[in-house]
Scaffold this active site. Sequence first.
Site, PDB file in Angstrom:
ATOM      1  N   CYS A  82       0.963  -0.958  -0.163  1.00 12.61           N
ATOM      2  CA  CYS A  82      -0.066   0.018   0.195  1.00 12.61           C
ATOM      3  C   CYS A  82       0.705   1.267  -0.052  1.00 12.61           C
ATOM      4  CB  CYS A  82      -0.960  -0.263   1.102  1.00 12.61           C
ATOM      5  SG  CYS A  82      -1.851   1.590   1.220  1.00 12.61           S
ATOM      6  N   TRP A 139      -8.060  -6.441   5.916  1.00 12.57           N
ATOM      7  CA  TRP A 139      -6.106  -6.624   5.596  1.00 12.57           C
ATOM      8  C   TRP A 139      -5.932  -7.708   6.850  1.00 12.57           C
ATOM      9  CZ3 TRP A 139      -3.261  -4.950   1.929  1.00 12.57           C
ATOM     10  CH2 TRP A 139      -4.231  -3.855   1.316  1.00 12.57           C
ATOM     11  N   VAL A 165     -11.940  -0.516   6.317  1.00 14.57           N
ATOM     12  CA  VAL A 165     -11.142  -0.548   6.380  1.00 14.57           C
ATOM     13  C   VAL A 165     -10.045  -0.890   5.591  1.00 14.57           C
ATOM     14  CG1 VAL A 165      -9.678  -2.192   7.922  1.00 14.57           C
ATOM     15  CG2 VAL A 165     -12.319  -2.078   8.371  1.00 14.57           C
ATOM     16  N   VAL A 188      -5.238   0.466   5.403  1.00  9.18           N
ATOM     17  CA  VAL A 188      -4.048   0.526   6.294  1.00  9.18           C
ATOM     18  C   VAL A 188      -3.682   1.783   6.126  1.00  9.18           C
ATOM     19  CG1 VAL A 188      -3.176  -2.159   6.323  1.00  9.18           C
ATOM     20  CG2 VAL A 188      -2.766  -0.778   4.306  1.00  9.18           C
ATOM     21  N   TYR A 234      -4.430   5.405  -9.730  1.00  6.45           N
ATOM     22  CA  TYR A 234      -6.403   4.632  -9.374  1.00  6.45           C
ATOM     23  C   TYR A 234      -7.544   4.887  -9.813  1.00  6.45           C
ATOM     24  CZ  TYR A 234      -3.858   2.903  -5.178  1.00  6.45           C
ATOM     25  OH  TYR A 234      -2.722   2.048  -4.641  1.00  6.45           O
TER      26      TYR A 234
END
Length: 339
Positions: A45, A82, A118, A120, A183
């Site tokens: 990431c 994750w 969720v 990271v 993205y």
Amino acid sequence: MRANQVPTEEIKREPAAFDDRVTADGRYGRTAEPGRYRLIINRACPWAHRVVITRRLMGLEDAVSLAVTDPKQEIIDGDPHWVFTEETGSPGGRDPVLGIHALREAYLAREPDYDGGVSVPGLVDVPSGHLVSNDYDRLALDMATEWDGLTREGAPDLYPETLRGEIEEIGEGVYQDVNNGVYRTGFAPDQEHYDQAVDRLFSRLDELEERLTGRRYLAGDHITMADIRLFVTLVRFDAAYHGHFKCNIRKLIEYPALWAYARDLFQTPGFGDTTRFDHIRVHYYWVHEGVNPTRIVARGPDPRQWLLPHGREALGGSPFGSGAAPGPVPEGERVPDLR
């Protein structure tokens, strides 16, 4: 968005769900204390990578422990999560410090009714198991400026007050067109959105190429947050975004200044030694089934190209300004050697 879905509208990045700030003086309610917090990341990431780089450059490895999740993620109740696995060094598939299998457990410990996404990185309060923040930008900025007393001797000034306006101006364009631009390109719902996103991406890369032709760093004469923010996308560009996300007007290696600049940073402690190309490739090609339904993981390009001489020293400046390089990577955090 689920891993196997194709978007029906342009991707929009949600704001951080939790954004408690941690500072040395505790003025926002949470105090920086050694051993109090654990940083949960994924090596693939880019948003997490910028916090990992900052943590290493500031010498906070002993103050904030690191937990690495599996790059493939795991589908739980229809959504990707994750998670910790044996493959990434977590016995029994649970983080040895927090005792959790999925990062979502820390979100739910903080807010039992939470039903959002969720992401990271996640900074977790070890005693309570509660998520403190998933605000990647604020986490990095605070580690660079607000953890006085815990940072190492010789840590660089990554966010000089005299350059903050310039750093944020550069950062806004990099975020919109490059960090998030790859993205928006890769998850474009139709040709029109793809064309707009890819044109903006390469127009911005062209501008950055021009800017970096005559200067070693984006702002000032040493590494700043502006460089960290750009690097995390550049280091993934040819390995993932060029092919997987159709960001293929040019490769990074076809930009003389940008490619040399990226290698310069990669060969600087804190950058290449926190990068795992195998995790990057596996995550992008495996998880995004809507983009790559076969889940065939690309094998190239050869990452050893990142070790080629860059010649950027001739432009002056030094990586850490009046500071010094960080020490060796802690034993449990080392990434594979490219040589």
